[in-house]
Design an enzyme around this catalytic site. Sequence first.
Site, short mmCIF file in Angstrom:
data_model
loop_
_atom_site.label_atom_id
_atom_site.label_comp_id
_atom_site.label_asym_id
_atom_site.label_seq_id
_atom_site.Cartn_x
_atom_site.Cartn_y
_atom_site.Cartn_z
N GLY A 188 36.29 44.41 15.13
CA GLY A 188 35.75 44.39 13.76
C GLY A 188 35.02 43.11 13.39
N LYS A 219 30.90 45.88 12.98
CA LYS A 219 30.04 45.66 11.77
C LYS A 219 28.72 46.17 11.99
CE LYS A 219 33.14 43.96 9.01
NZ LYS A 219 34.34 44.24 9.67
N ASP A 295 36.35 45.88 3.48
CA ASP A 295 36.16 44.53 3.40
C ASP A 295 34.81 44.03 3.23
OD1 ASP A 295 35.75 45.75 6.08
OD2 ASP A 295 36.18 43.97 6.86
N ASP A 296 34.60 43.01 2.82
CA ASP A 296 33.39 42.07 2.62
C ASP A 296 32.34 43.07 1.96
OD1 ASP A 296 34.31 40.26 4.31
OD2 ASP A 296 33.54 41.00 6.19
N TYR A 351 41.69 41.36 1.17
CA TYR A 351 42.43 41.61 2.47
C TYR A 351 43.20 40.27 2.78
CZ TYR A 351 37.91 39.49 4.42
OH TYR A 351 36.96 38.68 4.61
N TRP A 404 46.08 42.33 10.16
CA TRP A 404 44.83 42.25 11.04
C TRP A 404 44.59 40.62 11.27
CZ3 TRP A 404 39.52 44.92 10.00
CH2 TRP A 404 38.35 44.14 10.25
N ASN A 406 42.80 37.41 12.72
CA ASN A 406 41.44 36.95 13.06
C ASN A 406 41.60 35.96 13.87
OD1 ASN A 406 39.24 38.46 11.85
ND2 ASN A 406 40.12 37.69 9.75
N ASP A 411 33.14 34.96 15.21
CA ASP A 411 31.86 35.27 14.57
C ASP A 411 31.73 34.37 13.60
OD1 ASP A 411 33.93 36.12 12.91
OD2 ASP A 411 32.98 38.18 12.76
N ASN A 441 41.53 40.76 16.14
CA ASN A 441 40.33 40.90 15.77
C ASN A 441 39.60 39.93 17.06
OD1 ASN A 441 37.64 41.67 15.14
ND2 ASN A 441 37.54 39.97 13.53
#
Length: 658
Positions: A188, A219, A295-296, A351, A404, A406, A411, A441
Amino acid sequence: MTRKMVNFVGLSSVLIAVSGVAGPGVAPAWAGAPKRPAIFPAPVLIDLGSAQFRLGTSAVLVVAGGTDPDTVARVRNVLRSAGVAEITMAKRVPSSPDRLHVVVGTGDAAVVREALAASHASIDDHAEGYTIASIARGDSGVVTLAGHDADGLFHAVQTFGQLAARGDIPALVIQDHPAMPIRGTIEGFYGAPWSMADRAKHLDFLATVKANTYVYSPKDDPYARDRWREAYPAATLASLKALAGTARRNHIDFVYAVSPGPSVCFSDPADITAMERKFDAMRAIGVGSFYVALDDIEYTKWNCEKDKAAFGPSGAEAAGVAQARLLNAVQASLSAKDPAARPLIMVPTEYYDAKETPYKAALRKHLDPRIVVQWTGTDVVPPAISIPDARAATKAFGRKTLLWDNYPVNDYAQTTGRLLLAPYIRREAGLSGELTGILSNPMNQEVPSRVAVTGVAAFGWNDTGYDAERTWHAAARALAGGDEGATGALLTFFDTQHMAPTFGSQPWQDQAPRLKAMLDHVREAIADGDDIARQTALAELGRYAAGFAAAPDIIRSGTVDAGFAAQSRPWLDAMQLWGRALQLTVAGLEAVDRDSPAAVGYFADAKRRAAEAAAVQSIPGATRFDGPIKIADGVLDRFVVDAPTLMTVPQRGEPEAR
């Protein structure tokens, strides 16, 4: 061992070095007392007996009817990689076997139940659970691999691979099952997505650590995000079909994710139909699990006038209601087409954190309770996650969440120039009671990501029995194919990439703790020690510096997974230069200690090498943010700068020959 065998057996090579028993092809030293095997992830229970037996070069497989042929093939590969050259088949185990017999099947098969009873063992009755029972019989022994279900049997084979790498098998009973039902990774991240080849290798790796889930959600896949309504080109669809097949063979749930948020019209039946059509196309190639990522995205404006008419002015609460309506329709469609399908997974717009908000309240009230909600913890990149944190998320979203995590994703700007290779820590034991699972992730670099993902998977399998440091070492050994020198080189490299940043200014894991401890010791010995203490500390640092400088070539020599070396190339290049700078710095300090004017030249050369190292750049486009490579930054660079000031440097002279 061939590269193919290393990839299949995965962590089995760990046992060679951890237990001190010879590997495949070498007759192990026979010891009177069996040793408790080191298994990763840590099993729930290992009951060690008082006997042991050698694998030998010949074995018999007793396979229960209905056993997946691919699982049987993996058992054969385990045996061959452990030096068993002749493998035959039989329908049952004789009373006095003259060679190794391996019984394979699920607990509902009579031959498996009989073998377990002979070992005074019972089947683990949890989903994905398994039992391994081994006993000495006749001139050899019997090993029973019994799965509660097909997935459990597959996991048993992974553990058997680790046992077989020892060369001899102790009499034991292992009963094991996962603490969390969902364990694995979500692709992701932003930036360059993995190649299909990398994804296939990642699925093979996930099997070795008993993960069971991979979410395809890059993405930068336009057909999953910006052009989500459009059908995939035939070639891409064929590649995804092959990937889904690899996942099935590895007992990994391949979850396809679509990210419609930037353009979706929540109230438009045509968009619901478009999403169903997209999922139908994936179902036709063998994908059965689905995900909607929200998300985002912004929820301060609608993408269409219909949504304003249907839900009122834009805003957090209205977005929660609109998203729930869309997701509920998709869940109903999935259930109608496949009543046995796994529930839809979603990641919400809010999230992270567990604070009560109008958006979360709307989701909690309106979202179908079957739908799984992902949550990243107390922040986008949380420094820690506790049981109370997870309980707060359960309250906020109205269901246990799927974490999730991270980590080790790289990134975001704070990770520029970094690989994240520290152990997986600061997630509280007992979270298995509060979460439905954990998905890591990972980084844009697939093979280096395995270091942290090994920890994530091991924690998800057995959070209360998880040992971060030992699992970290096991990940290094797996990448090194069990080679001790390569394992040591990898751990030295990992230490230079130990820093784990957050979105703020403070990292949640420190940089280079092993190197820092050594350099701090040298500083203290220079400042406070006598001549012997100072010279001893410098000699120790000199040996470490030599190993540090040599580590990149060892990692690139072919023993370590080739993908790791390729994807870490600029970091290895920079490490080698920094290693030479450290060697020159040690030479300068030793010259000062001898009152030699050559120290000035050594320190100047060290400074030049450090500048070269600091100028090494990341691979263009490999990560979201390109930039200079960081190697033990804040630790090694400071020491190189500070070294000339630690003792009075004699008058300048020419460097000595070294």
